[in-house]
Write a protein that holds these residues in place. Structure first.
Motif, mmCIF file in Angstrom:
data_model
loop_
_atom_site.group_PDB
_atom_site.id
_atom_site.type_symbol
_atom_site.label_atom_id
_atom_site.label_comp_id
_atom_site.label_asym_id
_atom_site.label_seq_id
_atom_site.Cartn_x
_atom_site.Cartn_y
_atom_site.Cartn_z
ATOM 1 N N ASP A 1 0.864 -0.977 -0.057
ATOM 2 C CA ASP A 1 0.034 0.047 -0.041
ATOM 3 C C ASP A 1 0.838 1.084 -0.083
ATOM 4 O O ASP A 1 1.951 1.138 0.585
ATOM 5 N N VAL A 2 0.330 2.222 -0.562
ATOM 6 C CA VAL A 2 1.237 3.643 -0.672
ATOM 7 C C VAL A 2 0.312 4.715 -0.132
ATOM 8 O O VAL A 2 -0.847 4.898 -0.797
ATOM 9 N N ASP A 3 0.508 5.190 1.026
ATOM 10 C CA ASP A 3 -0.386 6.300 1.487
ATOM 11 C C ASP A 3 0.418 7.768 1.663
ATOM 12 O O ASP A 3 1.282 7.939 2.221
ATOM 13 N N ARG A 4 0.027 8.479 0.279
ATOM 14 C CA ARG A 4 0.941 9.646 0.191
ATOM 15 C C ARG A 4 0.379 10.660 1.289
ATOM 16 O O ARG A 4 1.259 11.385 1.703
ATOM 17 N N ALA A 5 -0.633 10.604 1.574
ATOM 18 C CA ALA A 5 -1.304 11.733 2.658
ATOM 19 C C ALA A 5 -0.733 11.242 4.050
ATOM 20 O O ALA A 5 -0.241 12.464 4.337
ATOM 21 N N LYS A 6 -0.546 10.241 4.214
ATOM 22 C CA LYS A 6 0.325 9.808 5.516
ATOM 23 C C LYS A 6 1.666 9.831 5.487
ATOM 24 O O LYS A 6 2.311 9.582 6.351
#
Length: 255
Positions: free
Chosen positions: A60-65
């Protein structure tokens, strides 16, 4: 899963010159590449300068976090060495393109049930190393690049436009009515001028002749380049890298 079994999951040295042509620092582009690796279940090697290597995948890639999550085994001696290292690199392939970035803030956390997950910081930059022998570019320059040669000692010189080029070959536009060169033909002492800074002499072997799209007159000569010296190869590679970078910049500008 993308098949990368024949491709070495070994990081490139990031101390050499010319790395600016490979560096990507635009966050949206970084996220796009990492998402593609996650979607395609690409194998990613976490490596250290000390020789430890652990193969996983991006979950998973969570750019916001600003977090990237990867899979983890419960017990693996290599993973323990990775987690204990102060310097870790991630390496994987999208098709024939090596993607590499430095892993910051790597840690193991509890996932669902008894599973565990690796997390690291969203990278501030990554490197996109094209497998150069396979990469062809269409030149962007005006006037267009050309190849000049003679088909015989007494023949008039011919000038053909370069349609695309790689470090091993070049495609030339053969206008209708031009001297015919069939597959297997060899031409020596061909002067190729790609731009004001990139020009060299090589020998060409015509590998195939194909018609142009949309029934346009003329044809396309697919040629293999032979006899390039080190200086010419470096000059050609820089031209390809810079053209690739310009096209990528243009694509992002248009979004």
């Amino acid at each position: 899963m993308t098949d990368t079994t024949a491709l070495p999951l070994v990081p490139e040295r990031l101390t050499s010159e010319g790395l600016e042509d490979y560096r990507i620092s635009q966050p949206l582009e970084i996220q796009t590449l990492l998402n593609q690796m996650a979607d395609q279940n690409v194998l990613v090697a976490l490596t250290t300068p000390g020789g430890a290597s652990y193969t996983t995948t991006i979950w998973d890639v969570d750019r916001a976090k600003r977090v990237v999550r990867l899979g983890a085994d419960l017990i693996d001696p290599q993973l323990e060495r990775i987690l204990a290292s102060d310097e870790v690199f991630a390496v994987g392939y999208l098709e024939q393109v090596k993607i590499q970035f430095e892993v910051e803030g790597l840690m193991r956390v509890k996932g669902e049930g008894s599973s565990q997950v690796l997390t690291c910081s969203f990278p501030a930059q990554l490197y996109r190393f094209q497998r150069r022998s396979n990469f062809r570019v269409r030149p962007l320059h005006t006037p267009p690049p050309v190849a000049r040669f003679r088909v015989g000692p007494a023949a008039d010189p011919i000038e053909l436009r370069v349609m695309d080029v790689s470090v091993t070959g070049v495609a030339l536009l053969m206008p209708e009515g031009a001297a015919k060169l069939g597959a297997g033909s060899e031409v020596v002492a061909v002067d190729i001028e790609l731009d004001a800074d990139t020009y060299f002499t090589t020998n060409l072997k015509v590998m195939h002749v194909s018609p142009l799209k949309n029934e346009q007159p003329g044809g396309r000569l697919g040629c293999e380049m032979e006899g390039l010296d080190g200086t010419a190869l470096r000059s050609l590679q820089r031209f390809i890298d810079q053209t690739q970078k310009r096209r990528r910049t243009m694509a992002w500008t248009d979004v």
